[in-house]
Design a protein around this motif. Sequence first.
Motif, PDB file in Angstrom:
ATOM      1  N   ASN A  17       2.274   6.428   1.726  1.00  0.00           N
ATOM      2  CA  ASN A  17       1.605   5.340   2.047  1.00  0.00           C
ATOM      3  C   ASN A  17      -0.067   5.628   1.659  1.00  0.00           C
ATOM      4  O   ASN A  17      -0.380   6.812   1.644  1.00  0.00           O
ATOM      5  CB  ASN A  17       1.764   5.184   3.528  1.00  0.00           C
ATOM      6  CG  ASN A  17       3.109   4.611   4.009  1.00  0.00           C
ATOM      7  OD1 ASN A  17       3.722   3.940   3.380  1.00  0.00           O
ATOM      8  ND2 ASN A  17       3.644   5.468   5.008  1.00  0.00           N
TER       9      ASN A  17
ATOM     10  N   PHE B 191     -10.920   9.578  -2.342  1.00  0.00           N
ATOM     11  CA  PHE B 191      -9.807   8.648  -2.754  1.00  0.00           C
ATOM     12  C   PHE B 191      -9.104   9.203  -4.101  1.00  0.00           C
ATOM     13  O   PHE B 191      -7.867   9.222  -4.090  1.00  0.00           O
ATOM     14  CB  PHE B 191     -10.185   7.286  -2.963  1.00  0.00           C
ATOM     15  CG  PHE B 191     -10.711   6.576  -1.532  1.00  0.00           C
ATOM     16  CD1 PHE B 191     -10.322   7.087  -0.283  1.00  0.00           C
ATOM     17  CD2 PHE B 191     -11.437   5.726  -1.887  1.00  0.00           C
ATOM     18  CE1 PHE B 191     -10.829   6.338   0.768  1.00  0.00           C
ATOM     19  CE2 PHE B 191     -12.049   5.029  -0.660  1.00  0.00           C
ATOM     20  CZ  PHE B 191     -11.713   5.370   0.513  1.00  0.00           C
TER      21      PHE B 191
ATOM     22  N   TYR C 193       0.791  -1.274   0.095  1.00  0.00           N
ATOM     23  CA  TYR C 193       0.004   0.053  -0.108  1.00  0.00           C
ATOM     24  C   TYR C 193       0.841   1.194  -0.162  1.00  0.00           C
ATOM     25  O   TYR C 193       0.703   2.092   0.929  1.00  0.00           O
ATOM     26  CB  TYR C 193      -0.958   0.084   1.143  1.00  0.00           C
ATOM     27  CG  TYR C 193      -1.715  -1.111   1.400  1.00  0.00           C
ATOM     28  CD1 TYR C 193      -2.281  -1.606   2.866  1.00  0.00           C
ATOM     29  CD2 TYR C 193      -2.372  -1.825   0.466  1.00  0.00           C
ATOM     30  CE1 TYR C 193      -3.007  -2.770   2.834  1.00  0.00           C
ATOM     31  CE2 TYR C 193      -3.035  -3.009   0.730  1.00  0.00           C
ATOM     32  CZ  TYR C 193      -3.123  -3.317   1.987  1.00  0.00           C
ATOM     33  OH  TYR C 193      -3.983  -4.651   2.157  1.00  0.00           O
TER      34      TYR C 193
ATOM     35  N   THR D 145      -4.190   4.274   1.816  1.00  0.00           N
ATOM     36  CA  THR D 145      -4.927   3.143   2.648  1.00  0.00           C
ATOM     37  C   THR D 145      -5.063   1.933   1.745  1.00  0.00           C
ATOM     38  O   THR D 145      -5.009   1.892   0.521  1.00  0.00           O
ATOM     39  CB  THR D 145      -6.277   3.755   2.990  1.00  0.00           C
ATOM     40  OG1 THR D 145      -6.921   4.100   1.674  1.00  0.00           O
ATOM     41  CG2 THR D 145      -6.127   5.232   3.486  1.00  0.00           C
ATOM     42  N   GLU D 146      -5.819   0.929   2.269  1.00  0.00           N
ATOM     43  CA  GLU D 146      -5.871  -0.282   1.540  1.00  0.00           C
ATOM     44  C   GLU D 146      -7.074  -0.160   0.469  1.00  0.00           C
ATOM     45  O   GLU D 146      -6.758  -0.569  -0.596  1.00  0.00           O
ATOM     46  CB  GLU D 146      -6.764  -1.520   2.426  1.00  0.00           C
ATOM     47  CG  GLU D 146      -6.901  -2.511   1.942  1.00  0.00           C
ATOM     48  CD  GLU D 146      -7.489  -3.643   2.693  1.00  0.00           C
ATOM     49  OE1 GLU D 146      -7.794  -3.636   3.813  1.00  0.00           O
ATOM     50  OE2 GLU D 146      -7.773  -4.658   2.106  1.00  0.00           O
ATOM     51  N   ARG D 147      -7.845   1.185   0.592  1.00  0.00           N
ATOM     52  CA  ARG D 147      -9.137   1.374  -0.386  1.00  0.00           C
ATOM     53  C   ARG D 147      -8.261   1.869  -1.517  1.00  0.00           C
ATOM     54  O   ARG D 147      -8.522   1.806  -2.652  1.00  0.00           O
ATOM     55  CB  ARG D 147     -10.083   1.843   0.111  1.00  0.00           C
ATOM     56  CG  ARG D 147     -10.928   0.745   0.759  1.00  0.00           C
ATOM     57  CD  ARG D 147     -12.374   1.447   1.129  1.00  0.00           C
ATOM     58  NE  ARG D 147     -13.303   0.177   1.788  1.00  0.00           N
ATOM     59  CZ  ARG D 147     -14.702   0.716   1.778  1.00  0.00           C
ATOM     60  NH1 ARG D 147     -15.229   1.765   1.685  1.00  0.00           N
ATOM     61  NH2 ARG D 147     -15.337  -0.459   2.405  1.00  0.00           N
ATOM     62  N   GLU D 148      -7.277   2.759  -1.235  1.00  0.00           N
ATOM     63  CA  GLU D 148      -6.672   3.714  -2.149  1.00  0.00           C
ATOM     64  C   GLU D 148      -5.988   2.968  -2.975  1.00  0.00           C
ATOM     65  O   GLU D 148      -5.902   3.026  -4.235  1.00  0.00           O
ATOM     66  CB  GLU D 148      -5.767   4.986  -1.343  1.00  0.00           C
ATOM     67  CG  GLU D 148      -6.629   5.870  -0.711  1.00  0.00           C
ATOM     68  CD  GLU D 148      -5.797   6.847  -0.094  1.00  0.00           C
ATOM     69  OE1 GLU D 148      -4.831   6.521   0.307  1.00  0.00           O
ATOM     70  OE2 GLU D 148      -6.350   7.851   0.540  1.00  0.00           O
TER      71      GLU D 148
ATOM     72  N   SER E 125     -16.862   8.641  -0.429  1.00  0.00           N
ATOM     73  CA  SER E 125     -15.576   8.378  -0.313  1.00  0.00           C
ATOM     74  C   SER E 125     -14.570   7.759  -1.747  1.00  0.00           C
ATOM     75  O   SER E 125     -13.370   8.513  -1.677  1.00  0.00           O
ATOM     76  CB  SER E 125     -15.361   6.849   0.402  1.00  0.00           C
ATOM     77  OG  SER E 125     -16.239   6.968   1.803  1.00  0.00           O
TER      78      SER E 125
END
Length: 226
Positions: A153, A197, A143, A155-158, A193
């Motif tokens: 860094n 992102f 990530y 996020t997991e969703r990014e 959201s």
Amino acid sequence: MSKKKILYVEDDESLGFLTADSLENQYDITHFINGKEGFDAFCSGEYDLCILDVMLPDMDGFEIATAIRKRNQEIPIIFLSAKTMKEDRIKGLKLGADDYLVKPYSMEELTLKIEVFLNRSQKTASKTTTYLIGSFEFDPTNYCVSKGKEVTNLTEREAALLKFFLENKNTVLKREKILMELWGTDDYFVGRSLDVFISRLRKIFKEEPNIRIENIPRVGFKLILE
């Protein structure tokens, strides 16, 4: 299982037709007779292997290979050429081609070469854990996006969103498709959201003019890599 996609650029229409016709039962092959049109197709599509003539109008095979290698270091490239000089073969291989076959060539040999390089490419792809995006390197497993010693860094969703964009680069993606593919819902709050992102990804790549995430009004988004 879907057929592997091959980009084939050959300005001899008769030879091009015969070669494409011989290969189309095994592969999804797209034939162009103009070098510039062939390269434009590569930039806007997804291909598993490229077959290039050397002497082409508007953009020759060596120029196409050079431009392809700036974008993709892994895709197999095979030259098919009437140029028989050793210097031409060496030049082609130095540009990053995987092989250089001299015309007239055997269809059986060409098919064997294609299979060897596709199998090798598939094994390499399965080991690949990072993506090159301009001067950036993206590591979806950890990530993060890095440029030299600078690491950002995610996020997991990014990270999932960026990976999805890269797997569908230069393609319009509907907002609903992105939401359903990545998060299994397209409700209002998840949609908001998504905008956050995308804004963050744009900020990361803002200094790179050849990397853009464009809004497609009332449709979705498109990651453009030039």
